[in-house]
Scaffold this active site. Sequence first.
Site, PDB file in Angstrom:
ATOM      1  CB  THR A  17      -0.930   0.027   1.227  1.00 47.14           C
ATOM      2  OG1 THR A  17      -0.141   0.086   2.421  1.00 47.14           O
ATOM      3  CG2 THR A  17      -1.822  -1.200   1.266  1.00 47.14           C
ATOM      4  CG  ASP A  18      -1.212   4.844  -1.294  1.00 50.22           C
ATOM      5  OD1 ASP A  18      -1.837   4.585  -0.234  1.00 50.22           O
ATOM      6  OD2 ASP A  18      -1.765   5.302  -2.312  1.00 50.22           O
ATOM      7  CB  ALA A  19       1.353   7.517   2.668  1.00 47.55           C
ATOM      8  N   GLY A  20      -1.670   6.112   2.198  1.00 49.29           N
ATOM      9  CA  GLY A  20      -3.084   6.175   2.541  1.00 49.29           C
ATOM     10  C   GLY A  20      -3.723   4.814   2.763  1.00 49.29           C
ATOM     11  CB  ILE A  22      -4.967   3.169  -1.586  1.00 50.84           C
ATOM     12  CG1 ILE A  22      -5.975   4.011  -0.804  1.00 50.84           C
ATOM     13  CG2 ILE A  22      -5.512   2.720  -2.930  1.00 50.84           C
ATOM     14  CD1 ILE A  22      -7.262   3.310  -0.479  1.00 50.84           C
TER      15      ILE A  22
END
Length: 136
Positions: A17-20, A22
């Site tokens: 995932t990314d920082a969010g 997602i």
Amino acid sequence: MQTLSNTFQIRVYYEDTDAGGIVYYANYLKFCERARTEWLRTLKINQSFFLEQNCGFVVRHVEMDNLASAKLDDLLTVTSTISEIKRASLRFTQQITNEQHVCLCKVEVVVAYVNLLRGKPCAIPNTILGALKGVS
């Protein structure tokens, strides 16, 4: 031709995932690669055997349509279908869905069987074609 299909499940980890929280878009391609590889493994197709003979599958073409996002801890299902078998290539249509059966991503991949020393396509071995034709 009969439809050749397989399903593979994968859990979304923090590293996907990314920082969010997602799933990063490129990881969908990795999920699809794993699904294709594990399917071949269940058919007793040992890719390392063919690599020792300087041959293997390489991605020739890919199209990806991202429709919705997967999130951390989601359990995803990758459904893979071989939609075309040619002398030196296979076309896979793949779909990634979540536990709610929402389609998140559609991928079409053409893999070519290549002599790695020459960098040129060659005929897919009968051992592979026979295993694929034996799938019910």
